[in-house]
Design an enzyme around this catalytic site. Structure first.
Site, PDB file in Angstrom:
ATOM      1  CE  LYS A  59      -4.180  -1.363   0.564  1.00  0.00           C
ATOM      2  NZ  LYS A  59      -5.277  -0.516  -0.692  1.00  0.00           N
ATOM      3  CB  SER A  85      -9.838  -1.610   8.485  1.00  0.00           C
ATOM      4  OG  SER A  85      -9.514  -2.266   7.607  1.00  0.00           O
TER       5      SER A  85
END
Lengths: 335, 335
Positions: A59, A85
């Site tokens: 990410k 999350s």
């Protein structure tokens, strides 16, 4: 820089630019292999291991690419906000610290304490909300008030950054027959498809998706985006997205296919890949291997396959859900 | 080549020779760090991660060094035998396959199926015995009948090979104030001491040992080798040796000290290092960090410390013993 919000498909060249841009900030993660696994399966498997990327997942590639591209245009924001999350939030918290800007991460209150701790550890502000939907709404709201809202996948710069994992891998892995990556919001797969088209266009690109969270596969079959009302109940946290977006949908429709996998298959490969590669494997990452395994079982001749290991962030409760299974006694193979 | 059985201390130069010898066959494993951990502890920690070495532990360094040295003297055996509940056996099975020689591994019947499977997978013959003592006796017997018996630590070539982990680390880590490694039979620490003396003689070298399996620490205090009657009950499998040998005792007596650690400390650091480094950490490897943590807590000024991560081979039952603890909620620090 608002062109990153346009829905026109981006050029494959953007992936190469992103790889060059992020290189000084991030790791070029290793390619790992397992002789034992190759012998068991009769195929050649190569793993691009982004568990060993900064913050423990791919990410951060998309986040850093976005911030660097903004900085090149003198548009680096003073404040970045996101809901997540997990890995996206962690990546933003880490990157914001590196770039000396403020980060606010909206997290549902059921998020594991260790993830909250990690975001706080990087100096981010954390706001806990009752639900994921509320986290999304509030973060977009702050974004509208001048901070930069960074969506985990609905952004061309994020997609281009995410594609650098595959691009890097294809600098050392010559023309694999197929590439597998897990599908959550579709950002990793969109970038992976673009990287493959740029460097190795004859390679097939497949998505792995949990059968219990198969909104993307369903959307591609129906030619229309399907949305879950609630976060689907899969152990693969990164695949619990409610829906893909029009931006990622256009790329996902160009894939060579979806392979949907059961929860037990995800757990099996989480355990075995951890055992074989000696790196942490989060269940979301194991989806790609579970999909590759199914596909390989249908091939008549030996294949060389690249599997993108998306990350290795696991909390204690997921560990205990995974490791009570004695799957290491059941050696992989086609019977 | 029988000089490897002499009890004269070996020259530190042997470590450099071993490093050069094994280099084409094995990985130069990475040095890893954690900003988060360094911030928590106020010290600088560098980890030499042999979880990512071939076969998942440092043990293969000693085995490959031995076989290559024998080969240089045209004394490569046709058949190698060993007893081992784990990493040493795995290393021998793997190396024997590479060198095209026969391997027989004696294992106690309670050895986990996945370890037996791995030895068989490399083509080794596996003989199961009732006890570890019986495995040792039988393997020495076969060794006396012409096969080459390779002890896991009572051998100069093994010690020199094991020292290459520290030697490699000291090529990139400049003069740490201290080095920590776990103590089982003492082979890793003997090699580590020699490597440190060769390259960075002002660096202190410490052993970590489980309090419940502290035969080496007791032996050094008593100036006499102390032997357990039964394998001591620690979760750190690699430290369950009954006794050190005169060969390793001479080096262990030269260490700067032993730090004895509780089982809960081993579990805590197994969890945290796995979480921070994203590689598998076996409890034996976590002993070194548990010891470093205790020592660092007593230091007045910031230290730079090298921790040798001995391996990452864990079976399912050990995982389930470790991961039911919610230690990730308890951030490391000195309170």
């Amino acid at each position: 820089m608002n062109d990153s919000m346009s829905l026109n498909p981006i050029s494959t060249v953007e992936i190469a630019k992103a790889a060059h841009r992020i290189m000084p900030y991030l790791h070029q993660t290793p390619i790992m292999t397992s002789e034992f696994l190759d012998n068991c399966l009769g195929h050649e498997l190569l793993f691009k291991v982004d568990s060993l990327q900064k913050t423990g997942s791919f990410k951060v590639r998309g986040v850093v690419n976005t911030l660097l591209a903004l900085q090149e245009h003198r548009e680096l924001p003073e404040h970045i906000v996101a809901y997540s999350s997990g890995n996206h939030g962690l990546a933003i918290a880490w990157a914001a610290k590196k770039f000396g800007i403020k980060a606010t991460i909206f997290l549902a209150s059921y998020t594991s304490p260790v993830k909250i701790q990690a975001c706080l550890g990087y100096g981010a502000e954390v706001v806990l909300t009752d639900t994921r939907a509320e986290a999304e709404e509030l973060s977009r709201g702050i974004g509208a008030n001048g901070a930069y809202f960074l969506h985990p996948s609905d952004n061309d710069l994020v997609i281009a950054g995410n594609g650098t994992a595959c691009f890097e891998a294809l600098q050392v892995v010559a023309e694999p027959s197929a590439i597998f990556a897990p599908c959550g919001g579709g950002g990793l797969l969109s970038g992976t498809l673009l990287a493959s088209r740029l460097v190795s266009p004859r390679t097939k690109v497949f998505a792995g998706e949990p059968l219990q969270a198969n909104d993307a596969a369903q959307s591609c079959r129906a030619l229309n985006i399907m949305r879950f009302d609630e976060s689907p109940p899969t152990i693969a946290e990164g695949a619990r997205t409610l829906a893909i977006t029009p931006r990622t949908f256009q790329y996902l429709q160009q894939l060579d296919g979806f392979v949907e996998v059961e929860e037990e298959e995800i757990i099996y490969w989480t355990i075995w890949l951890t055992h074989l590669l000696k790196v942490t494997i989060e269940p979301t990452a194991a989806i790609a291997m579970a999909a590759a395994y199914k596909w390989l079982g249908l091939q008549g001749v030996k294949q060389r396959v690249l599997v993108i290991i998306s990350g290795g962030n696991i909390d204690t409760s997921t560990y205990s859900q995974v490791w009570y299974k004695n799957y290491l006694d059941k050696v992989p193979g086609y019977y």
